[in-house]
Design an enzyme around this catalytic site. Structure first.
Site, PDB file in Angstrom:
ATOM      1  N   HIS A  91       0.807   3.619 -34.814  1.00  0.00           N
ATOM      2  CA  HIS A  91       2.054   4.223 -34.342  1.00  0.00           C
ATOM      3  C   HIS A  91       2.038   4.576 -32.858  1.00  0.00           C
ATOM      4  O   HIS A  91       3.026   4.363 -32.163  1.00  0.00           O
ATOM      5  CB  HIS A  91       2.295   5.481 -35.177  1.00  0.00           C
ATOM      6  CG  HIS A  91       3.585   6.189 -34.885  1.00  0.00           C
ATOM      7  ND1 HIS A  91       4.820   5.582 -35.044  1.00  0.00           N
ATOM      8  CD2 HIS A  91       3.844   7.462 -34.481  1.00  0.00           C
ATOM      9  CE1 HIS A  91       5.771   6.448 -34.733  1.00  0.00           C
ATOM     10  NE2 HIS A  91       5.203   7.589 -34.369  1.00  0.00           N
ATOM     11  N   GLU A 114       8.483  19.458 -38.362  1.00  0.00           N
ATOM     12  CA  GLU A 114       7.584  18.326 -38.600  1.00  0.00           C
ATOM     13  C   GLU A 114       6.164  18.845 -38.706  1.00  0.00           C
ATOM     14  O   GLU A 114       5.878  20.002 -38.386  1.00  0.00           O
ATOM     15  CB  GLU A 114       7.726  17.272 -37.493  1.00  0.00           C
ATOM     16  CG  GLU A 114       9.070  16.547 -37.591  1.00  0.00           C
ATOM     17  CD  GLU A 114       9.211  15.404 -36.625  1.00  0.00           C
ATOM     18  OE1 GLU A 114       8.209  14.722 -36.356  1.00  0.00           O
ATOM     19  OE2 GLU A 114      10.321  15.210 -36.118  1.00  0.00           O
ATOM     20  N   ARG A 152      -1.844  13.203 -31.355  1.00  0.00           N
ATOM     21  CA  ARG A 152      -0.596  13.769 -30.824  1.00  0.00           C
ATOM     22  C   ARG A 152       0.162  14.578 -31.871  1.00  0.00           C
ATOM     23  O   ARG A 152       0.288  14.159 -33.025  1.00  0.00           O
ATOM     24  CB  ARG A 152       0.299  12.637 -30.310  1.00  0.00           C
ATOM     25  CG  ARG A 152       1.649  13.118 -29.837  1.00  0.00           C
ATOM     26  CD  ARG A 152       2.453  12.007 -29.192  1.00  0.00           C
ATOM     27  NE  ARG A 152       2.768  10.915 -30.083  1.00  0.00           N
ATOM     28  CZ  ARG A 152       3.740  10.935 -30.987  1.00  0.00           C
ATOM     29  NH1 ARG A 152       4.482  12.015 -31.163  1.00  0.00           N
ATOM     30  NH2 ARG A 152       3.976   9.875 -31.730  1.00  0.00           N
ATOM     31  N   ARG A 172      -1.087  14.827 -38.389  1.00  0.00           N
ATOM     32  CA  ARG A 172      -0.786  13.455 -38.801  1.00  0.00           C
ATOM     33  C   ARG A 172      -2.029  12.644 -39.150  1.00  0.00           C
ATOM     34  O   ARG A 172      -2.030  11.863 -40.100  1.00  0.00           O
ATOM     35  CB  ARG A 172      -0.029  12.802 -37.644  1.00  0.00           C
ATOM     36  CG  ARG A 172       0.635  11.533 -37.973  1.00  0.00           C
ATOM     37  CD  ARG A 172       1.496  11.099 -36.819  1.00  0.00           C
ATOM     38  NE  ARG A 172       2.788  11.755 -36.829  1.00  0.00           N
ATOM     39  CZ  ARG A 172       3.709  11.566 -35.890  1.00  0.00           C
ATOM     40  NH1 ARG A 172       3.477  10.759 -34.884  1.00  0.00           N
ATOM     41  NH2 ARG A 172       4.873  12.180 -35.964  1.00  0.00           N
ATOM     42  N   ARG A 183      13.600   3.779 -28.512  1.00  0.00           N
ATOM     43  CA  ARG A 183      14.777   3.490 -29.329  1.00  0.00           C
ATOM     44  C   ARG A 183      14.513   3.672 -30.823  1.00  0.00           C
ATOM     45  O   ARG A 183      15.424   3.934 -31.606  1.00  0.00           O
ATOM     46  CB  ARG A 183      15.190   2.046 -29.021  1.00  0.00           C
ATOM     47  CG  ARG A 183      16.381   1.603 -29.759  1.00  0.00           C
ATOM     48  CD  ARG A 183      16.808   0.233 -29.299  1.00  0.00           C
ATOM     49  NE  ARG A 183      17.607  -0.380 -30.334  1.00  0.00           N
ATOM     50  CZ  ARG A 183      17.786  -1.668 -30.453  1.00  0.00           C
ATOM     51  NH1 ARG A 183      17.230  -2.484 -29.593  1.00  0.00           N
ATOM     52  NH2 ARG A 183      18.521  -2.131 -31.412  1.00  0.00           N
ATOM     53  N   HIS A 235       0.680   6.459 -38.186  1.00  0.00           N
ATOM     54  CA  HIS A 235       1.701   7.284 -38.843  1.00  0.00           C
ATOM     55  C   HIS A 235       1.467   7.196 -40.345  1.00  0.00           C
ATOM     56  O   HIS A 235       1.227   6.111 -40.877  1.00  0.00           O
ATOM     57  CB  HIS A 235       3.104   6.790 -38.487  1.00  0.00           C
ATOM     58  CG  HIS A 235       4.169   7.792 -38.814  1.00  0.00           C
ATOM     59  ND1 HIS A 235       4.573   8.049 -40.099  1.00  0.00           N
ATOM     60  CD2 HIS A 235       4.881   8.637 -38.023  1.00  0.00           C
ATOM     61  CE1 HIS A 235       5.510   8.995 -40.081  1.00  0.00           C
ATOM     62  NE2 HIS A 235       5.709   9.363 -38.827  1.00  0.00           N
TER      63      HIS A 235
HETATM   64  C1  SIN Z   1       8.478  10.603 -36.934  1.00  0.00           C
HETATM   65  O1  SIN Z   1       9.704  10.713 -36.899  1.00  0.00           O
HETATM   66  O2  SIN Z   1       7.799  10.860 -37.913  1.00  0.00           O
HETATM   67  C2  SIN Z   1       7.768  10.113 -35.713  1.00  0.00           C
HETATM   68  C3  SIN Z   1       7.870  11.123 -34.672  1.00  0.00           C
HETATM   69  C4  SIN Z   1       6.722  10.998 -33.723  1.00  0.00           C
HETATM   70  O3  SIN Z   1       6.085   9.968 -33.643  1.00  0.00           O
HETATM   71  O4  SIN Z   1       6.436  11.989 -33.074  1.00  0.00           O
END
Ligand code: SIN
Length: 539
Positions: A337, A114, A372, A276, A44, A228
Site C-alpha cells: 500500500h 481509523e 505510517r 496497520r 486519487r 494495507h
Molecule cells: C484507508 O482508507 O484505509 C487508507 C488510508 C491510508 O492509507 O492512510
C-alpha cells in the site's frame, strides 16, 4: 539561479500539486510533469481521509503520540511535529481551495475514526472518495493559473551539472526531451508496483526513487513497506486490488476467520483498530491457518443504507463483484500500500543533491517511522509539499545547500540464482511478494537478493516507457531487499520470521544507500510470533 526560479514538479498527487501551487505563489515559474493524466495519482485513490487536528477537544500532542506509536518510535520527531503542527493550516488551505469535506447536519466536519488514532480526527469527502475530491480541487486550482502542465511525460533521469540539478530528461510519446530547471521537485509517489498485490495504481513504479538513486541522492528506510490489511481481491484482468478503507473498521466492521472467530485480538488489545502492520500480519497468519483463503470483513451490522452513504465507492466495488456486504461478510486480504522509506530529505524537502527536492510518498522525512499512521499520507503531501514550494525561492536567493552525506559509489557484484528465470515485471512482483512481503525470512530475502542480482546483470533494452519503469522497479527492489537484509530485528512493517540472525548483505547497490543500525528488537507487546528522437524543451 534567477530571482524567479524555474521549477519542475514531477508528479501530480497532493504533494506535487501543493508544491506547485506554493512555488507559483512564491513567484516561481512552474511546470508540472506527470506520466499519465494530470488527475491520475495515488492521491486519487485515497479513501479514508486526511488526519489533522481540527476539533476543539483534540490536540496536536495526541496526534503526534499516535503517529509515533504507530511508527514504532522510529519516527523523526521534528518531522512529526511539523506534520501535526501544520496540519490544521493545510486542511484550512484545502478547504479554501474548494475541497468539500463531509459535514454533519450542524455544519461541523464529520468525524472519522481509523486504526491507531486515539481520536476520530480523520476528515473525509464524498464518504470514501477523499483523495478524488482533493485531486479534483487541486487540479482545478492548477489549471486556473499559468502553471504549465505536461501530461504523459515520463521522467527518465535528472540532468546534473557539477553535482547540481539543472533539469530533467523526459520520455514523451517515445521522444526523449531535455527540460531545463533551476529546481526539481520529485513528487512521484510510491512503489506499490513492486508487489504482485497492491492497492496502488499502475503509475506507482518507483520512478522518483530510482531517478534519485541514479543522481546520487541518499535513500533510507526502504525496508519499511506498508501492507494495507483489507483489499478485495482484484477482478480478472486488473492488477490493482480494490482498497477497503480502514474507516470501515473504524465504523465498527470486524474481521473474522473461516470459523467466524474474531482473531485480531489475538495480536493486539485494540483488535481490528491496532496499527496497520499488526492487523495486516494478523490477517496473514489467519490466512495461513486456513490454507491461504482470504479472511472475512463483517460490515453487516452497519446496514445497507450506512454502507451505501458512508462508503459509496467501496459499496459499488463490492457489488460489482456480485457481493452484498450488508447481508454477508466479504473476503479481504492484505496488499502492498505505501512505502515509508524513500529519498532522504530535510524538513523542507531538500535532498542530498543541490536543487533536488522530494515530497510526499517518494520522500523519506522520517515522519512515519517504521509504519505510517492511517490517513497521515494526504496530510504529509499537503504539509511537506507546501514547505518545499515555499522554500525554493528562499534557497535560490540565499541559502547554501545544506551539507549532506555523500552516497557510496555504485557497485553490483553478480550473485546469480540458479532458479532466477528470465526477468519480467510479473516475475519481479511475485518474487517481492513471496520473499520481501509482509513476513520475511533470512532465507527468503537472501533468495530475493540473488535473483535480483542476476536480473540486474542481464542486458536490458530501454526503449519504451514500460522498459524504463521495469528498470526503475528492478533497481528499487534491490534496494528494498538490501535494506531488509540489513535490518536484522523485526520492527514496524519490517517483520522477520527469524529475527536476530546476523545477515551479511551480499548485494551492493548502485547509487545511494544508507543503512541505520538495527533498532533494538521491541515487538508490539501482544503480537505473537508466527506463530525515442531527441529534442530540447525549455520550460
Ligand atoms: C484507508 O482508507 O484505509 C487508507 C488510508 C491510508 O492509507 O492512510
Amino acid at each position: 539561479m534567477n530571482a524567479a526560479p524555474n521549477v519542475i514538479v514531477v508528479g501530480s498527487g497532493v504533494a506535487g500539486l501543493t508544491a506547485a501551487l506554493h512555488a507559483y505563489a512564491a513567484g516561481c515559474e512552474v511546470t508540472v510533469v506527470t506520466k499519465a493524466a494530470l488527475a491520475e495519482s495515488n492521491t486519487r485513490y485515497a479513501q479514508g481521509g486526511i488526519a489533522a487536528v481540527t476539533f476543539a477537544d483534540d490536540d496536536v500532542d495526541a496526534h503526534a503520540r499516535d503517529t509515533l506509536t504507530a511508527g514504532a518510535g522510529l519516527n523523526d520527531e521534528a518531522a512529526v511535529r511539523a506534520l501535526v503542527g501544520e496540519g490544521p493550516a493545510r486542511v484550512s488551505e484545502l478547504v479554501a481551495r474548494g475541497v468539500g469535506f463531509d459535514r454533519d447536519a450542524d455544519g461541523a466536519f464529520s468525524k472519522g475514526l481509523e486504526a491507531a488514532h486515539s481520536y476520530p480526527r480523520v476528515l473525509h469527502a464524498g464518504g470514501d472518495a477523499t483523495g478524488r475530491e482533493i485531486a479534483r480541487a487541486l487540479v482545478a486550482q492548477v489549471l486556473s493559473t499559468d502553471i504549465v502542465v505536461r501530461e504523459h511525460a515520463l521522467l527518465l533521469d535528472l540532468v546534473l551539472e557539477q553535482g547540481r540539478v539543472t533539469g530533467v530528461e523526459l520520455l514523451v510519446a517515445g521522444v526523449r526531451e531535455t527540460c531545463t530547471a533551476d529546481a526539481v521537485v520529485l513528487a512521484t509517489g510510491g512503489a506499490g508496483q513492486l508487489y504482485a498485490h497492491t492497492t496502488n495504481p499502475a503509475v506507482a513504479t518507483a520512478d522518483g526513487i530510482a531517478v534519485a538513486i541514479r543522481a546520487g541522492a541518499e535513500v533510507a528506510d526502504l525496508e519499511f513497506v506498508q501492507f494495507h490489511p483489507t483489499v478485495l481481491p482484484a477482478l480478472p484482468g486488473q492488477h490493482a486490488a480494490f482498497l477497503v478503507s480502514e474507516a470501515v473498521r473504524g465504523e465498527g466492521a470486524v474481521l473474522v476467520d473461516a470459523t467466524s472467530r474474531r482473531f485480531a485480538f489475538d495480536a493486539h488489545p485494540d483488535g481490528e483498530l491496532a496499527p496497520r502492520d499488526v492487523v495486516a500480519r494478523a490477517i496473514d497468519r489467519a490466512m495461513a491457518g486456513q490454507g491461504g483463503a482470504p479472511v472475512l470483513l463483517d460490515a453487516t451490522m452497519l446496514g445497507a443504507e450506512v454502507l451505501a452513504r458512508r462508503f459509496p465507492t467501496i459499496d459499488a466495488a463490492v457489488r460489482a463483484r456480485g457481493l452484498d456486504w450488508s447481508a454477508e461478510p466479504i473476503p479481504v486480504t492484505p496488499a502492498a500500500h505505501y512505502l515509508m522509506g524513500g529519498v532522504v530529505t530535510d524538513l523542507w524537502g531538500r535532498t542530498a543533491v543541490p536543487g533536488l527536492y522530494a515530497v510526499g510518498e517518494v520522500a523519506r522525512t522520517g515522519v512515519h517511522g517504521a509504519n505510517r499512521l492511517a490517513s497521515n499520507s494526504l496530510l504529509e503531501g499537503a504539509v511537506f509539499g507546501a514547505r518545499a514550494g515555499d522554500v525554493i525561492t528562499r534557497d535560490a536567493a540565499s541559502a547554501p545547500w545544506p551539507v549532506r552525506r555523500a552516497s557510496p559509489s555504485p557497485t553490483l557484484p553478480a550473485t546469480p540464482a540458479r532458479d532466477a528465470g528470465p526477468f519480467s515485471r510479473a516475475a519481479l512482483q511475485q518474487l517481492m511478494w513471496a520473499d520481501a512481503g509482509l513476513t520475511r525470512s533470512t532465507g527468503g530475502l537472501g533468495h530475493a537478493a540473488s535473483v535480483l542480482a542476476s536480473w540486474q546483470h542481464a542486458p536490458h533494452t530501454l526503449r519504451t516507457a514500460a522498459d524504463h519503469e521495469d528498470a526503475n522497479l528492478l533497481l528499487v527492489a534491490a534496494h528494498v531487499v538490501d535494506a531488509a537484509r540489513r535490518r536484522t530485528a523485526s520492527v514496524g512493517a519490517h517483520h522477520l520470521a527469524d529475527p536476530g540472525r546476523a545477515v551479511r548483505p551480499v548485494v551492493e547497490l548502485r547509487g545511494g544507500h544508507r543503512s541505520r543500525a538495527a533498532a533494538p528488537l521491541e515487538k508490539e507487546p501482544l503480537e505473537k510470533e508466527p506463530l525515442e528522437k531527441e529534442g530540447t524543451f525549455a520550460c
